[in-house]
Design an enzyme around this catalytic site. Structure first.
Site, PDB file in Angstrom:
ATOM      1  N   TYR A 134      69.134  31.821  25.491  1.00  0.00           N
ATOM      2  CA  TYR A 134      67.700  31.842  25.809  1.00  0.00           C
ATOM      3  C   TYR A 134      66.940  32.362  24.601  1.00  0.00           C
ATOM      4  CZ  TYR A 134      63.479  33.230  28.527  1.00  0.00           C
ATOM      5  OH  TYR A 134      62.211  33.412  29.001  1.00  0.00           O
ATOM      6  N   LYS A 162      68.078  27.453  26.331  1.00  0.00           N
ATOM      7  CA  LYS A 162      66.698  27.361  26.808  1.00  0.00           C
ATOM      8  C   LYS A 162      65.817  27.655  25.606  1.00  0.00           C
ATOM      9  CE  LYS A 162      63.293  29.526  29.890  1.00  0.00           C
ATOM     10  NZ  LYS A 162      63.035  30.598  30.884  1.00  0.00           N
TER      11      LYS A 162
END
Length: 292
Positions: A134, A162
């Site tokens: 992330y 992400k």
């Protein structure tokens, strides 16, 4: 590994006095899966992870997984800015039967790119679960370069990133050289369609809390080759893409959920609720998209 294209970064419901609302979490999780979410990310940014205790995170992982069972993937947000603490939480989450982990770039201590690599490598070695990295430099203070992401993509259980850098060029650089089975998710609702146009897989979404079926329709239209239809849905959703980020996430989406009668509750300090003007803008966007 089948996570799906729309993973909702689920809010953490609290009671009026700020206590963890596990019943609300179970009900919200079931609602989201019934309304377009392929999977749920629990205790991430939108889940107010900085103000959740270790015990609260464990309770959320357990209860959300119980609530949705095998109907949807449950991804546990176990990343912190301590490698050792992240390993401990990741192992506990794995023991609860979650379907994957999301690991945020370490915040505040500003590690080098080599430090980021070693951090994620160590956590990956401590679990058998598939991992989503992330990258959100606006919150962490450190951007994870495409080259670092590509190094990490060679580790067998690091399966996705992400990308919430807002940088389409960076995402493209990853997509050009990553293994074929490495997935790039958008971390920005408004960039879902642009990222998919260059090879991105899907979205880890905030807007899907209130418009999951419309988000799902947009993604399905694009993957079916109906680019114009997908673009029309993107434009339809645009007011929500903006209104749900007019102040710090998850303040606006929690207000929207409350307007729709869904479990959310307040945010925890140091976040505060939306102003009257912000609430009016959120309500207007919900009405414009036919949700209120």
């Amino acid at each position: 590994m089948q996570w799906g294209r729309i993973l909702t970064a689920m809010v953490t419901p609290f009671t009026a006095d700020g206590k963890l609302d596990l019943d609300g979490a179970r009900r919200l999780a079931a609602y989201l899966v019934d309304h377009g979410s392929d999977g749920l990310v629990v205790a991430g940014t939108t889940g107010e992870s900085p103000t959740l205790t270790h015990e609260e995170k464990i309770a959320l992982f357990r209860e959300v997984k119980k609530a949705v069972g095998d109907r949807a993937a449950v991804i546990a947000g176990t990343g912190t800015n301590s490698t050792a603490a992240s390993i401990e939480l990741s192992r506990e989450a794995e023991a609860l039967g979650v379907d994957g982990l999301m690991l945020v770039v370490p915040y505040y201590n500003r590690p080098s790119q080599e430090g980021l690599y070693q951090h994620f490598k160590a956590i990956a070695a401590a679990t058998t679960l598939p991992i989503i990295l992330y990258n959100i430099p606006s919150r962490t203070g450190r951007n994870m370069d495409a080259a670092t992401t590509l190094r990490l993509a060679e580790i067998k259980n690091i399966k996705a990133v992400k990308e919430a850098s807002g940088d389409l060029d960076q995402a493209t650089a990853i997509l050009r050289q990553a293994p074929a089975d490495f997935l790039v998710y958008s971390g920005d609702d408004s960039l879902t369609l642009p990222l998919m146009a260059v090879g991105g897989y899907g979205i880890i979404s905030v807007v899907a809390h209130v418009a999951g079926e419309k988000m799902q329709a947009m993604v399905r239209a694009f993957t079916a080759g109906d680019v114009q239809g997908a673009a029309a849905l993107h434009r339809e959703l645009f007011p929500l893409f903006k209104a749900l980020f007019i102040t710090s996430n998850p303040v606006p989406v929690k207000e929207a959920l409350q307007m729709l009668g869904l479990p959310a509750g307040p945010v925890r300090l140091p976040l505060v609720g939306a102003t009257r003007e912000e609430k009016e803008k959120i309500a207007a966007a919900l009405k414009e998209t036919g949700l209120l």
